[in-house]
Write a protein that holds these residues in place. Structure first.
Motif, PDB file in Angstrom:
ATOM      1  N   GLY A 132       8.733  -3.202   4.915  1.00 29.27           N
ATOM      2  CA  GLY A 132       9.110  -1.804   5.106  1.00 29.27           C
ATOM      3  C   GLY A 132       8.787  -0.953   3.893  1.00 29.27           C
ATOM      4  N   LEU A 133       9.013  -1.495   2.699  1.00 30.26           N
ATOM      5  CA  LEU A 133       8.684  -0.755   1.480  1.00 30.26           C
ATOM      6  C   LEU A 133       7.182  -0.535   1.362  1.00 30.26           C
ATOM      7  CD1 LEU A 133      11.121  -2.432  -1.058  1.00 30.26           C
ATOM      8  CD2 LEU A 133      11.260  -0.118  -0.134  1.00 30.26           C
ATOM      9  N   ILE A 134       6.399  -1.545   1.705  1.00 29.58           N
ATOM     10  CA  ILE A 134       4.945  -1.403   1.672  1.00 29.58           C
ATOM     11  C   ILE A 134       4.499  -0.364   2.696  1.00 29.58           C
ATOM     12  CG2 ILE A 134       2.750  -2.590   2.123  1.00 29.58           C
ATOM     13  CD1 ILE A 134       4.154  -5.133   0.971  1.00 29.58           C
ATOM     14  N   PHE A 135       5.069  -0.448   3.905  1.00 29.03           N
ATOM     15  CA  PHE A 135       4.752   0.533   4.939  1.00 29.03           C
ATOM     16  C   PHE A 135       5.125   1.941   4.478  1.00 29.03           C
ATOM     17  CE2 PHE A 135       6.302   3.078   8.527  1.00 29.03           C
ATOM     18  CZ  PHE A 135       5.117   3.229   9.223  1.00 29.03           C
ATOM     19  N   GLY A 136       6.301   2.093   3.878  1.00 25.17           N
ATOM     20  CA  GLY A 136       6.744   3.394   3.399  1.00 25.17           C
ATOM     21  C   GLY A 136       5.832   3.952   2.325  1.00 25.17           C
ATOM     22  N   LEU A 137       5.368   3.100   1.432  1.00 25.05           N
ATOM     23  CA  LEU A 137       4.447   3.532   0.385  1.00 25.05           C
ATOM     24  C   LEU A 137       3.135   4.030   0.990  1.00 25.05           C
ATOM     25  CD1 LEU A 137       3.691   3.707  -2.647  1.00 25.05           C
ATOM     26  CD2 LEU A 137       2.800   1.389  -2.412  1.00 25.05           C
ATOM     27  N   LEU A 138       2.584   3.267   1.923  1.00 25.67           N
ATOM     28  CA  LEU A 138       1.336   3.671   2.569  1.00 25.67           C
ATOM     29  C   LEU A 138       1.526   4.952   3.389  1.00 25.67           C
ATOM     30  CD1 LEU A 138      -0.024   0.204   3.702  1.00 25.67           C
ATOM     31  CD2 LEU A 138      -0.800   1.610   1.789  1.00 25.67           C
ATOM     32  N   TYR A 139       2.644   5.055   4.074  1.00 24.19           N
ATOM     33  CA  TYR A 139       2.937   6.251   4.856  1.00 24.19           C
ATOM     34  C   TYR A 139       3.095   7.476   3.948  1.00 24.19           C
ATOM     35  CZ  TYR A 139       5.268   9.332   8.197  1.00 24.19           C
ATOM     36  OH  TYR A 139       5.606  10.389   8.993  1.00 24.19           O
ATOM     37  N   ARG A 182      11.428  16.561   0.653  1.00 22.66           N
ATOM     38  CA  ARG A 182      11.094  16.338   2.062  1.00 22.66           C
ATOM     39  C   ARG A 182      10.210  15.105   2.225  1.00 22.66           C
ATOM     40  NH1 ARG A 182       7.860  20.498   5.991  1.00 22.66           N
ATOM     41  NH2 ARG A 182       7.965  19.182   7.829  1.00 22.66           N
ATOM     42  N   LEU A 183       9.259  14.922   1.324  1.00 19.32           N
ATOM     43  CA  LEU A 183       8.383  13.757   1.361  1.00 19.32           C
ATOM     44  C   LEU A 183       9.177  12.470   1.181  1.00 19.32           C
ATOM     45  CD1 LEU A 183       5.478  12.553   1.364  1.00 19.32           C
ATOM     46  CD2 LEU A 183       5.552  12.773  -1.115  1.00 19.32           C
ATOM     47  N   ILE A 184      10.079  12.460   0.229  1.00 19.51           N
ATOM     48  CA  ILE A 184      10.898  11.271  -0.038  1.00 19.51           C
ATOM     49  C   ILE A 184      11.795  10.960   1.160  1.00 19.51           C
ATOM     50  CG2 ILE A 184      12.771  10.371  -1.484  1.00 19.51           C
ATOM     51  CD1 ILE A 184      11.420  11.851  -3.836  1.00 19.51           C
ATOM     52  N   LEU A 185      12.385  11.982   1.761  1.00 20.31           N
ATOM     53  CA  LEU A 185      13.236  11.760   2.927  1.00 20.31           C
ATOM     54  C   LEU A 185      12.444  11.202   4.104  1.00 20.31           C
ATOM     55  CD1 LEU A 185      15.621  14.848   2.844  1.00 20.31           C
ATOM     56  CD2 LEU A 185      16.185  12.454   2.403  1.00 20.31           C
ATOM     57  N   ALA A 219      11.098   6.467   7.370  1.00 17.68           N
ATOM     58  CA  ALA A 219      10.091   5.553   7.908  1.00 17.68           C
ATOM     59  C   ALA A 219      10.418   4.109   7.540  1.00 17.68           C
ATOM     60  CB  ALA A 219       8.707   5.932   7.380  1.00 17.68           C
ATOM     61  N   ILE A 220      10.845   3.886   6.308  1.00 16.19           N
ATOM     62  CA  ILE A 220      11.213   2.531   5.871  1.00 16.19           C
ATOM     63  C   ILE A 220      12.388   2.023   6.687  1.00 16.19           C
ATOM     64  CG2 ILE A 220      12.186   1.196   3.954  1.00 16.19           C
ATOM     65  CD1 ILE A 220      10.568   3.031   2.064  1.00 16.19           C
ATOM     66  N   LEU A 221      13.408   2.850   6.835  1.00 14.41           N
ATOM     67  CA  LEU A 221      14.599   2.453   7.573  1.00 14.41           C
ATOM     68  C   LEU A 221      14.274   2.131   9.032  1.00 14.41           C
ATOM     69  CD1 LEU A 221      17.670   2.092   7.392  1.00 14.41           C
ATOM     70  CD2 LEU A 221      17.880   4.469   8.100  1.00 14.41           C
ATOM     71  N   LEU A 222      13.497   2.993   9.671  1.00  9.32           N
ATOM     72  CA  LEU A 222      13.120   2.745  11.063  1.00  9.32           C
ATOM     73  C   LEU A 222      12.272   1.485  11.198  1.00  9.32           C
ATOM     74  CD1 LEU A 222      12.342   6.339  12.340  1.00  9.32           C
ATOM     75  CD2 LEU A 222      14.192   4.829  13.083  1.00  9.32           C
ATOM     76  N   TYR A 223      11.353   1.271  10.276  1.00  3.39           N
ATOM     77  CA  TYR A 223      10.507   0.080  10.313  1.00  3.39           C
ATOM     78  C   TYR A 223      11.354  -1.184  10.223  1.00  3.39           C
ATOM     79  CZ  TYR A 223       6.872  -3.282   9.169  1.00  3.39           C
ATOM     80  OH  TYR A 223       6.048  -4.372   9.178  1.00  3.39           O
ATOM     81  N   VAL A 224      12.288  -1.205   9.288  1.00  2.00           N
ATOM     82  CA  VAL A 224      13.121  -2.388   9.099  1.00  2.00           C
ATOM     83  C   VAL A 224      14.010  -2.628  10.316  1.00  2.00           C
ATOM     84  CG1 VAL A 224      14.996  -3.371   7.715  1.00  2.00           C
ATOM     85  CG2 VAL A 224      13.069  -2.268   6.582  1.00  2.00           C
ATOM     86  N   ILE A 225      14.633  -1.591  10.832  1.00  2.00           N
ATOM     87  CA  ILE A 225      15.531  -1.751  11.976  1.00  2.00           C
ATOM     88  C   ILE A 225      14.767  -2.236  13.209  1.00  2.00           C
ATOM     89  CG2 ILE A 225      16.968  -0.480  13.620  1.00  2.00           C
ATOM     90  CD1 ILE A 225      17.929   1.206  11.230  1.00  2.00           C
TER      91      ILE A 225
END
Length: 62
Positions: free
Chosen positions: A40-47, A5-8, A13-19
């Motif tokens: 987006g990857l950095i944002f996803g990691l922090l999120y 669930r965490l990974i999904l 979040a990464i996908l939405l950020y990039v789009i």
């Protein structure tokens, strides 16, 4: 929290950020797409870290 669930949530979040970033940028060159994916990857990691710490803290309170 379940790892799956965490990974999904992080991937969503990464996908939405990039789009959203690409829509707001209104340019679609390779350099801009690569920059937005990296951001987006950095944002996803922090999120992901935020969600993980929040769940750890919440579980200790209960």
């Amino acid at each position: 929290m379940n790892k799956k669930r965490l990974i999904l949530q992080v991937l969503a979040a990464i996908l939405l950020y990039v789009i959203i970033s690409l829509i707001l940028e209104k340019e679609y060159s390779n350099d801009i797409i690569l920059r937005e994916v990296i951001e987006g990857l950095i944002f996803g990691l922090l999120y992901g870290l935020f969600i993980w710490f929040r769940e750890k803290w919440r579980n200790k309170s209960e």
